[in-house]
Write a protein that holds these residues in place. Structure first.
Motif, short mmCIF file in Angstrom:
data_model
loop_
_atom_site.label_atom_id
_atom_site.label_comp_id
_atom_site.label_asym_id
_atom_site.label_seq_id
_atom_site.Cartn_x
_atom_site.Cartn_y
_atom_site.Cartn_z
N THR A 194 10.53 5.65 1.35
CA THR A 194 9.32 6.19 2.10
C THR A 194 9.77 6.50 3.56
O THR A 194 10.23 5.40 4.23
CB THR A 194 8.09 5.31 2.18
OG1 THR A 194 7.69 5.18 0.66
CG2 THR A 194 6.89 6.09 2.70
N SER A 195 9.16 7.56 4.10
CA SER A 195 9.59 7.88 5.77
C SER A 195 8.92 6.60 6.47
O SER A 195 7.80 6.19 6.23
CB SER A 195 8.77 9.11 5.88
OG SER A 195 8.79 9.53 7.34
N LEU A 232 0.90 -1.10 -0.16
CA LEU A 232 -0.05 0.18 -0.09
C LEU A 232 0.95 1.21 0.08
O LEU A 232 1.61 1.49 1.00
CB LEU A 232 -0.76 -0.02 1.25
CG LEU A 232 -1.60 1.25 1.57
CD1 LEU A 232 -2.54 1.56 0.35
CD2 LEU A 232 -2.56 1.14 2.86
N ASP A 233 1.08 2.01 -0.97
CA ASP A 233 1.70 3.30 -1.26
C ASP A 233 1.07 4.34 -1.74
O ASP A 233 1.58 5.15 -2.77
CB ASP A 233 3.10 2.73 -1.80
CG ASP A 233 2.82 2.35 -3.35
OD1 ASP A 233 1.61 2.24 -3.76
OD2 ASP A 233 3.67 2.33 -4.07
N THR A 234 -0.26 4.45 -1.32
CA THR A 234 -1.14 5.57 -2.01
C THR A 234 -1.73 6.14 -0.70
O THR A 234 -1.66 5.58 0.31
CB THR A 234 -2.20 5.13 -2.78
OG1 THR A 234 -3.06 3.97 -2.17
CG2 THR A 234 -1.68 4.47 -4.22
N GLY A 235 -2.27 7.21 -1.01
CA GLY A 235 -2.98 8.17 0.13
C GLY A 235 -1.90 8.58 1.22
O GLY A 235 -0.79 8.95 0.66
N LEU A 236 -2.17 8.44 2.36
CA LEU A 236 -1.41 8.94 3.42
C LEU A 236 -0.12 7.91 3.35
O LEU A 236 1.18 8.26 3.86
CB LEU A 236 -2.03 8.98 4.89
CG LEU A 236 -3.05 9.93 5.05
CD1 LEU A 236 -3.71 9.64 6.14
CD2 LEU A 236 -2.38 11.20 4.97
N ILE A 285 7.03 9.93 10.55
CA ILE A 285 6.39 10.98 10.21
C ILE A 285 6.21 11.23 8.74
O ILE A 285 7.27 10.95 7.91
CB ILE A 285 7.38 12.21 10.80
CG1 ILE A 285 7.46 12.09 12.07
CG2 ILE A 285 6.76 13.62 10.43
CD1 ILE A 285 8.44 12.97 12.66
N PRO A 286 4.85 11.50 8.04
CA PRO A 286 4.82 11.95 6.76
C PRO A 286 5.78 12.89 6.11
O PRO A 286 5.71 14.11 6.68
CB PRO A 286 3.24 12.36 6.75
CG PRO A 286 2.58 11.74 7.90
CD PRO A 286 3.68 11.77 8.88
N TRP A 287 6.33 12.33 5.11
CA TRP A 287 7.13 13.27 4.31
C TRP A 287 7.11 12.79 3.17
O TRP A 287 6.58 11.76 2.50
CB TRP A 287 8.57 13.21 4.98
CG TRP A 287 9.54 14.41 4.86
CD1 TRP A 287 10.66 14.06 3.77
CD2 TRP A 287 9.44 15.75 5.09
NE1 TRP A 287 11.21 15.30 3.68
CE2 TRP A 287 10.20 16.48 4.25
CE3 TRP A 287 8.30 16.20 5.55
CZ2 TRP A 287 10.42 17.73 4.35
CZ3 TRP A 287 8.44 17.86 5.76
CH2 TRP A 287 9.49 18.46 5.07
N TYR A 291 1.68 6.90 0.87
CA TYR A 291 2.56 7.29 -0.06
C TYR A 291 3.65 8.03 0.87
O TYR A 291 5.05 8.10 0.45
CB TYR A 291 1.91 8.22 -1.06
CG TYR A 291 3.00 8.67 -2.04
CD1 TYR A 291 3.34 8.06 -3.20
CD2 TYR A 291 3.52 9.85 -1.97
CE1 TYR A 291 4.12 8.52 -4.08
CE2 TYR A 291 4.46 10.46 -2.85
CZ TYR A 291 4.81 9.73 -3.77
OH TYR A 291 5.65 10.27 -4.79
N TYR A 292 3.39 8.84 1.92
CA TYR A 292 4.25 9.75 2.63
C TYR A 292 4.70 8.81 4.02
O TYR A 292 5.75 9.63 4.49
CB TYR A 292 3.40 10.91 3.11
CG TYR A 292 2.86 11.67 1.73
CD1 TYR A 292 3.81 12.58 0.86
CD2 TYR A 292 1.61 11.59 1.35
CE1 TYR A 292 3.30 13.15 -0.03
CE2 TYR A 292 1.13 12.38 0.29
CZ TYR A 292 1.97 13.05 -0.37
OH TYR A 292 1.52 13.67 -1.65
#
Length: 329
Positions: free
Chosen positions: A310-311, A236-240, A314-316, A242-243
């Motif tokens: 991917t972080s 899963l690398d979409t939406g939140l 913390i979303p980045w 992704y960050y």
């Protein structure tokens, strides 16, 4: 058979907190006489006086006898420690109302209402996510980590589980809920830091909700693909997601740190210790989850790439190492 077990577990879950509730209500109805008549030698008078003067220890005692002992006994009988999972979302609600109604409580009414409302919103969100994940069943399974530990400890698990599953949860939940205690035993007017705390708490709830919803939709979609005999989506690398590799855990930690801001504003910043320990524990759990992902051959390669770009928390924004850039060139 499944329906009967589900109903049985639902009844157990509803009835199991009654000893604490009944005991606390009995205390509220009887402590006046114990306090007004000093040097009363009776057992109950001494007990009510102790409960009156030690609200935090009283909360721990209720937790120990009702959760640690009763939940543990039910877990032994059912050979499953599922009950603590749904109650992880309920106990903070019970604690915040306990602190707000204790006779020694003194607080700003608006701050109390705000914190109680936020705690209910957090609890409803997490409870909904739990039952959605469990397909709206009570006690269908226990946490996979408990199952793993039971296999590790074997015959010793019956007593190890008391400490690993329940005593540890008491330390976590009472520690995490210390800001709820501070809010109801320190009376100061609202300030700008309370607004900051509200924003942080709400941000955590919203982020966790969307992250968990996206994860649920992803897993549901993969289950449908499996049913159709089609290859599943490995990561899963979409939406939140992704960050961040764990946006749901980030949102959860943000919620608890938001409560710390309330306590910090009231001069009790030391309560951060509960949120800090919880953050480290979630980070450890996240690592366990990722280790499980890497052991699945069909997902390992895609997940390694996901880790590189991917972080972790913390979303980045995505970072692309040189070897990944060269492959995409």
């Amino acid at each position: 058979m499944v329906c009967n077990q589900n109903l049985k577990n639902a009844i157990i879950a509803i009835l199991v907190p009654l000893p604490s509730i009944i005991f606390y209500l009995t205390f509220l109805n009887n402590y006046h006489s114990s306090i007004s008549i000093p040097n009363n030698p009776s057992f109950f008078s001494t007990l009510w006086t102790w409960c009156y003067h030690h609200p935090l220890l009283f909360a721990n005692a209720l937790f120990f006898f009702n959760v640690n002992i009763i939940f543990w006994l039910i877990g032994q009988i059912q050979s499953s420690h599922w009950l603590i999972d749904p109650y992880w979302t309920v106990i903070p609600v019970m604690l915040v109302h306990y602190y707000a109604t204790h006779p020694l409580a003194q607080y700003d009414l608006w701050r109390s209402k705000i914190v109680i409302l936020l705690t209910w919103v957090w609890s409803i969100r997490l409870t909904h996510n739990y039952f959605r994940r469990e397909k709206w069943q009570w006690g269908a399974r226990e946490d996979w980590r408990f199952t793993q530990m039971s296999q590790q400890y074997g015959k010793l698990w019956w007593w190890v589980s008391f400490f690993a599953v329940y005593v540890s949860q008491q330390i976590f939940l009472i520690g995490l809920s210390l800001p709820l205690y501070v809010v109801h035993f320190v009376n100061k007017p609202l300030s700008i830091l309370d607004l900051v705390a509200i924003v942080v708490c709400l941000s955590g709830i919203v982020i966790a909700y969307f992250a968990d919803t996206q994860l649920h939709d992803f897993m549901s979609r993969n289950n449908q693909l499996k049913g159709l005999g089609k290859p599943v989506i490995p990561v899963l690398d979409t939406g939140l997601w992704y960050y961040s590799r764990r946006p749901n855990y980030f949102g959860e930690t943000l919620w608890w740190w938001g409560l710390v801001v309330f306590a910090w504003n009231l001069g009790h910043g030391w309560t951060f210790i509960g949120a800090l320990v919880n953050t480290f524990c979630l980070a450890y759990v996240a690592r366990l989850v990722e280790d499980r992902m890497l052991k699945q051959e069909s997902r390992a390669e895609a997940f390694k790439l996901y880790q590189k770009t991917t972080s972790a928390w913390i979303p980045w924004f995505k970072s692309f190492p040189s070897d990944v850039k060269n492959k995409n060139a």
